[in-house]
Write an enzyme that holds these catalytic residues in place. Structure first.
Site, PDB file in Angstrom:
ATOM      1  N   TYR A   1     -16.480  17.745 -14.765  1.00  0.00           N
ATOM      2  CA  TYR A   1     -16.735  16.305 -14.764  1.00  0.00           C
ATOM      3  C   TYR A   1     -17.755  15.985 -13.663  1.00  0.00           C
ATOM      4  O   TYR A   1     -17.585  16.411 -12.512  1.00  0.00           O
ATOM      5  CB  TYR A   1     -15.428  15.547 -14.533  1.00  0.00           C
ATOM      6  CG  TYR A   1     -15.619  14.057 -14.442  1.00  0.00           C
ATOM      7  CD1 TYR A   1     -16.000  13.314 -15.563  1.00  0.00           C
ATOM      8  CD2 TYR A   1     -15.471  13.378 -13.236  1.00  0.00           C
ATOM      9  CE1 TYR A   1     -16.207  11.948 -15.481  1.00  0.00           C
ATOM     10  CE2 TYR A   1     -15.671  12.009 -13.147  1.00  0.00           C
ATOM     11  CZ  TYR A   1     -16.035  11.304 -14.273  1.00  0.00           C
ATOM     12  OH  TYR A   1     -16.245   9.955 -14.189  1.00  0.00           O
TER      13      TYR A   1
ATOM     14  N   LYS B   1      -8.434   7.087 -18.924  1.00  0.00           N
ATOM     15  CA  LYS B   1      -8.806   7.650 -20.225  1.00  0.00           C
ATOM     16  C   LYS B   1      -7.617   7.588 -21.189  1.00  0.00           C
ATOM     17  O   LYS B   1      -7.134   6.512 -21.465  1.00  0.00           O
ATOM     18  CB  LYS B   1      -9.346   9.064 -20.017  1.00  0.00           C
ATOM     19  CG  LYS B   1     -10.323   9.183 -18.832  1.00  0.00           C
ATOM     20  CD  LYS B   1     -11.610   8.423 -19.046  1.00  0.00           C
ATOM     21  CE  LYS B   1     -12.480   8.334 -17.788  1.00  0.00           C
ATOM     22  NZ  LYS B   1     -12.806   9.576 -17.125  1.00  0.00           N
TER      23      LYS B   1
ATOM     24  N   ASP C   1      -7.330  19.482 -13.774  1.00  0.00           N
ATOM     25  CA  ASP C   1      -7.668  18.130 -14.225  1.00  0.00           C
ATOM     26  C   ASP C   1      -7.316  18.086 -15.708  1.00  0.00           C
ATOM     27  O   ASP C   1      -8.003  18.660 -16.546  1.00  0.00           O
ATOM     28  CB  ASP C   1      -9.160  17.865 -13.982  1.00  0.00           C
ATOM     29  CG  ASP C   1      -9.576  16.452 -14.386  1.00  0.00           C
ATOM     30  OD1 ASP C   1      -8.902  15.851 -15.240  1.00  0.00           O
ATOM     31  OD2 ASP C   1     -10.598  15.962 -13.854  1.00  0.00           O
TER      32      ASP C   1
ATOM     33  N   ARG D   1       0.849  -1.198   0.000  1.00  0.00           N
ATOM     34  CA  ARG D   1       0.000   0.000   0.000  1.00  0.00           C
ATOM     35  C   ARG D   1       0.885   1.250   0.000  1.00  0.00           C
ATOM     36  O   ARG D   1       0.581   2.242  -0.631  1.00  0.00           O
ATOM     37  CB  ARG D   1      -0.953   0.010   1.208  1.00  0.00           C
ATOM     38  CG  ARG D   1      -1.695   1.330   1.325  1.00  0.00           C
ATOM     39  CD  ARG D   1      -2.887   1.382   2.285  1.00  0.00           C
ATOM     40  NE  ARG D   1      -2.863   0.449   3.372  1.00  0.00           N
ATOM     41  CZ  ARG D   1      -2.094   0.563   4.462  1.00  0.00           C
ATOM     42  NH1 ARG D   1      -1.268   1.581   4.607  1.00  0.00           N
ATOM     43  NH2 ARG D   1      -2.141  -0.340   5.409  1.00  0.00           N
TER      44      ARG D   1
HETATM   45  C1  LIG Z   1     -13.170  10.002 -15.875  1.00  0.00           C
HETATM   46  C2  LIG Z   1     -12.790  11.321 -15.360  1.00  0.00           C
HETATM   47  C3  LIG Z   1     -12.498  11.497 -14.008  1.00  0.00           C
HETATM   48  C4  LIG Z   1     -12.634  10.382 -12.984  1.00  0.00           C
HETATM   49  O1  LIG Z   1     -11.721   9.353 -13.195  1.00  0.00           O
HETATM   50  P1  LIG Z   1     -12.009   7.792 -12.833  1.00  0.00           P
HETATM   51  O2  LIG Z   1     -10.753   7.134 -13.276  1.00  0.00           O
HETATM   52  O3  LIG Z   1     -13.222   7.394 -13.590  1.00  0.00           O
HETATM   53  O4  LIG Z   1     -12.230   7.740 -11.372  1.00  0.00           O
HETATM   54  C5  LIG Z   1     -12.116  12.768 -13.586  1.00  0.00           C
HETATM   55  N1  LIG Z   1     -12.028  13.798 -14.454  1.00  0.00           N
HETATM   56  C6  LIG Z   1     -12.295  13.655 -15.763  1.00  0.00           C
HETATM   57  C7  LIG Z   1     -12.174  14.837 -16.667  1.00  0.00           C
HETATM   58  C8  LIG Z   1     -12.690  12.422 -16.255  1.00  0.00           C
HETATM   59  O5  LIG Z   1     -12.977  12.298 -17.559  1.00  0.00           O
END
Ligand SMILES: *Cc1c(COP(=O)(O)O)cnc(C)c1O
Length: 379
Positions: free
Chosen positions: A98, A195, A170, A46
């Site tokens: 998001y 993504k 982000d 962890r």
């Molecule tokens: C998918 C996404 C998230 C969250 O990520 P997860 O891996 O699904 O927890 C946060 N910000 C954006 C812009 C996203 O597309």
């Protein structure tokens, strides 16, 4: 080192014991100690794991950052950043955010006394007005999801830093190939590795990249204390995905351009949101801040109600109707009822996340086939 070299080499050495070129998957929870406290830098997975460590170093390098931290999802990474705040502190963020981040800020942290404001971040006056002495974090997403607004990272950071406010970007939509927010003044970058960075729709993971040593120390403490860390197999998959990040995002961007231009000239399309279109309202800023414009876009279908839009998004053959984005395969989504359903309808309507809005994550297939799929679906 340039980007295309970093994705393949940064933080990665052939395995010392065997020479293996690929970072081994250290599928272990614990590590032998010679005497209590004497070990090789790893005690418990962890806290530290060599596969995760290699990925963290590689990711840091991609964002020109000193430190990287990995999490079991993008949301866990975002959650960890909110842990830097105290009850009474406030967050200022965008109203085109998001859905999961909105849900976390509003649905989880308000009851702990952390208030969030969701504003139009391109309105600098509105930003100035929503900042007060309690504001500790400005949360930027650019380009935004799903309307592809582009915000001026550098300008927002200048305003924030006059008041000692942290800025987190982000960077999931842009990827570090297209945009490196730390170079523009941001304090923290967060990614859903699920993504584009993972890129193959086979793993859910997140990361934070940053330069500041004391913030890194706090975040590493929360990472270990809260425990939302990824397993080594998933870290390996992301490391493998990253090796082609530059090639994939180049192709996503090329295909995105072809499709955005096709849609912009289609009689059944009301408007297209893609920052590479010269009539996109933030096109000049996007050109300055980003290297290219990516494969995410959205469009409104002229005169379509909810049912007609549902029929359309369900009819694509190559664009699979699904949540998520950024994989090699093309996906279509209906933000109002899928990714952004957790945002109340009045807010969605006010922001423009209308029932006739369709979001596309344009993949890296041959673009002629993708255009044909859209042409058939819209006809
Ligand atoms: C998918 C996404 C998230 C969250 O990520 P997860 O891996 O699904 O927890 C946060 N910000 C954006 C812009 C996203 O597309």
């Amino acid at each position: 080192m340039k980007f295309g070299t970093k994705v393949i080499h940064a933080g990665l050495e052939p395995d010392e014991s065997t020479g293996a070129i690929m970072t081994p998957i250290y599928q272990t929870s614990t590590y032998a100690q010679r005497v209590p406290g004497e070990h090789k830098g790893y005690e418990y997975s962890r806290t530290q794991n060599p596969t995760r460590h290699a990925l963290e170093k590689n990711l840091a390098s991609l964002e020109n950052a000193k430190h990287g931290l990995c999490y079991s999802s993008g949301m866990a990474a975002i959650d960890s950043i909110v842990h830097l705040l105290e009850p009474g502190d406030e967050i200022v963020s965008t109203n085109d955010l998001y859905g999961g981040s909105f849900r976390l800020f509003r649905g989880v942290y308000e009851k702990f006394g952390i208030k969030s404001h969701f504003i139009n971040l391109s309105d600098i006056d509105a930003l100035q007005q929503s900042i007060n002495e309690k504001t500790k974090l400005i949360w930027i997403e650019t380009p935004t999801n799903p309307l592809l607004h582009v915000f001026d990272i550098q300008k927002i950071c200048e305003i924030a830093h006059q008041k000692n406010i942290l800025v987190c970007v982000d960077n999931t939509f842009a990827t570090p190939y297209l945009q490196t927010p730390l170079d523009l003044g941001a304090d923290l970058v967060v990614h859903s590795l699920t993504k584009f960075i993972g890129g193959h729709s086979d793993v859910v993971m997140g990361a934070i990249m940053l330069n500041d040593d004391s913030l890194q120390e706090k975040l590493a403490f929360y990472q270990n204390s809260c425990g939302a860390t990824p397993g080594p197999q998933d870290c390996f998959l992301v490391l493998r995905g990253i090796k082609t990040l530059h090639l994939r995002v180049q192709r996503h961007s090329e295909n995105g351009k072809t499709i955005a231009e096709y849609l912009a000239n289609h009689p059944k399309v009301e408007n297209v949101f893609w920052p590479g279109l010269t009539d996109h309202k933030n096109h000049e800023l996007a050109k300055k801040q980003m290297k290219d414009f990516g494969g995410m876009l959205s469009f409104r279908v002229k005169g379509a109600d909810l049912q007609a839009t549902f029929d359309l998004v369900s009819k694509f053959k190559l664009f699979t109707l699904a949540e998520s984005l950024g994989g090699v395969e093309s996906l279509a989504g209906h933000p109002a009822t899928m990714t952004h359903a957790s945002i109340p309808k009045e807010m969605r309507d006010a922001y423009g996340i209308s029932d006739n809005l369709i979001r596309l994550s344009v993949g890296i297939e041959d673009v002629e086939d993708l255009v044909e799929d859209i042409a058939n679906t819209l006809s």
